[in-house]
Design an enzyme around this catalytic site. Structure first.
Site, short mmCIF file in Angstrom:
data_model
loop_
_atom_site.label_atom_id
_atom_site.label_comp_id
_atom_site.label_asym_id
_atom_site.label_seq_id
_atom_site.Cartn_x
_atom_site.Cartn_y
_atom_site.Cartn_z
CG ASN A 9 5.24 -2.12 36.46
OD1 ASN A 9 5.29 -1.01 36.96
ND2 ASN A 9 5.09 -2.30 35.16
NE ARG A 92 7.48 1.78 35.11
CZ ARG A 92 6.32 2.41 35.00
NH1 ARG A 92 5.24 1.91 35.58
NH2 ARG A 92 6.24 3.54 34.34
CG HIS A 180 5.69 5.44 29.44
ND1 HIS A 180 5.03 6.60 29.02
CD2 HIS A 180 5.06 5.05 30.57
CE1 HIS A 180 4.04 6.87 29.85
NE2 HIS A 180 4.04 5.95 30.80
NE ARG A 240 1.06 11.14 35.23
CZ ARG A 240 1.86 10.15 34.85
NH1 ARG A 240 3.10 10.40 34.47
NH2 ARG A 240 1.43 8.91 34.83
CD GLU A 378 5.51 -0.81 31.48
OE1 GLU A 378 5.70 0.36 31.13
OE2 GLU A 378 4.83 -1.12 32.48
#
Length: 403
Positions: A9, A92, A180, A240, A378
């Site tokens: 990841n 990922r 996500h 962000r 994840e």
């Protein structure tokens, strides 16, 4: 399949990896590791599944830092793959564009296509693909699988996917994708494990971290999400901006003479919690600060989260379940409380004692909406999707080696 799977990841400033032993349809964690501060002060920490520390060292930034990192991963996992060979690496990958709705065995042509999507994910897509290329150079015989963050959202409501722009641009693939997805896949599967009834509920999952988004889901499928074409839209995040008026961008170009590159840098790297506070994009730092701008940033984060939550509720025409996940969602009882209090009009009531204890269910018995805290994972999704692709490739008799 039997053997080991490496789940990778890669982010803009960190790289997480896990090694899993696969026996049929069972997955067993062997190692977990993470490189932090890869652009400034790189640090590697690795532990076995039981918590035993294997490695905890500071590294020096070199000319070939990324390659050195991957070499170190192979050095660390080598003793653990001697008897159970490494079968594949699962990556990922942020953006799959309009082409990929499922994980895929990588080849040169697919990697070339994924590179065309870098403008839609400038923080993450380059790092994702850099790892793919480096692995190919280091271990060209090792199959590599891309697992996409956009895939979970591929079948969102058509009205949620569309931008109100001319048809000619929609035909070129300009639409809302959402991100996500690996995290949301895990949460959807976890809800199904808990109860068939629970997964059927109108649920909003709040993935709150340095990157944040929400997903409206029912029956384990996405209906709407807060991010769009890029992972810049929706909620206010660490650095962000989240969604802003497109006219703001045009005005900054015309009045402030900012170039597209300067605006991109500002919205991705200098906005959000960092931009509003002027202190940090890390919520933990802001929570411990007495600076009034830190409080303003936290207040705005909560305000914007509740506004996006209301959009998800409107899409589903109701809400029965709210799930908090990811770094902030799993660990900040204060932020959960502030969001739930502001969203009390939806019938949300939390139990302070349960919330402060990070309990699985933090809503009070009187709450019309069940509120849960579910830690995401994840990497296990990466491992399972990768194993599935390799098994299907073997069944089809095709070579899993990247070409």
């Amino acid at each position: 399949m039997n053997g080991t799977i490496l789940a990778l990841n890669a982010g803009s400033s960190s790289l997480k990896f896990r090694l899993y032993e696969v026996q049929g349809d069972q997955f067993y964690l062997i190692l977990r590791g993470q490189f932090d501060g890869v652009n400034e002060n790189p640090h590697l920490a690795v532990k076995e599944a039981d918590g035993k520390e294997i490695c905890n060292i500071d590294l020096k930034i070199g000319e070939h830092m990324q390659e050195d990192m991957l070499e170190r991963i192979f050095d660390v996992i080598k003793p653990y793959t001697a008897k159970s060979p490494l079968q594949a690496v699962g990556h990922r990958v942020l953006h799959g564009g309009g082409r990929f709705a499922d994980p895929v065995l990588l080849n040169d042509e697919i990697v070339d296509y994924l590179e065309t999507l870098i403008p839609m994910g400038p923080l993450h897509q380059p790092a994702n693909l850099a790892s793919v290329k480096l692995f190919r150079r280091i271990r060209p015989e090792l199959p590599q699988v891309a697992c996409f963050d956009t895939a979970f959202h591929v079948n969102i409501d058509e009205r949620a996917a569309r931008y109100p722009i001319p048809l000619e641009y929609e035909a070129k693939g300009y639409r809302r994708f959402g991100f996500h997805g690996l995290s949301y896949t895990y949460i959807a599967d976890r809800l199904r494990e808990i109860s068939d009834y629970l997964v059927r509920k109108r649920t909003v999952v709040a993935h709150l971290g340095s990157g944040s988004s929400m997903c409206a889901m029912r029956d384990g499928k996405a209906i709407d999400t807060t991010m769009g074409l890029t992972p810049l839209g929706g909620l206010m995040m660490g650095t962000r901006s989240g969604t802003v008026d497109p006219g703001l961008v045009l005005t900054l170009m015309e009045k402030e003479n900012l170039s597209p590159a300067e605006i991109k840098h500002m919205l991705y790297y200098k906005s959000g919690l960092l931009g509003v506070s002027g202190i940090s994009g890390d919520l933990r730092v802001l929570m411990s600060s007495d600076d009034p701008n830190a409080k303003k940033a936290i207040d705005l984060f909560v305000f914007r989260a509740c506004r996006e939550l209301s959009i998800m509720v409107a899409t589903m025409q109701g809400i029965e379940s709210l799930v908090f996940s990811a770094g902030i969602g799993e660990n900040s009882s204060v932020i959960r409380k502030l969001i739930c209090e502001r969203a009390a009009w939806l019938g949300i009531q939390i139990d302070d004692e349960a919330n402060n204890a990070n309990a699985e269910i933090i809503s009070s018995p009187e709450s019309r909406v069940e509120v849960r805290v579910i830690p995401t994972d994840e990497e296990i999704v990466l491992a399972k999707q990768t194993a599935s692709v390799i098994a299907e490739s073997a069944k089809a008799g095709t070579s899993p080696v990247m070409a």
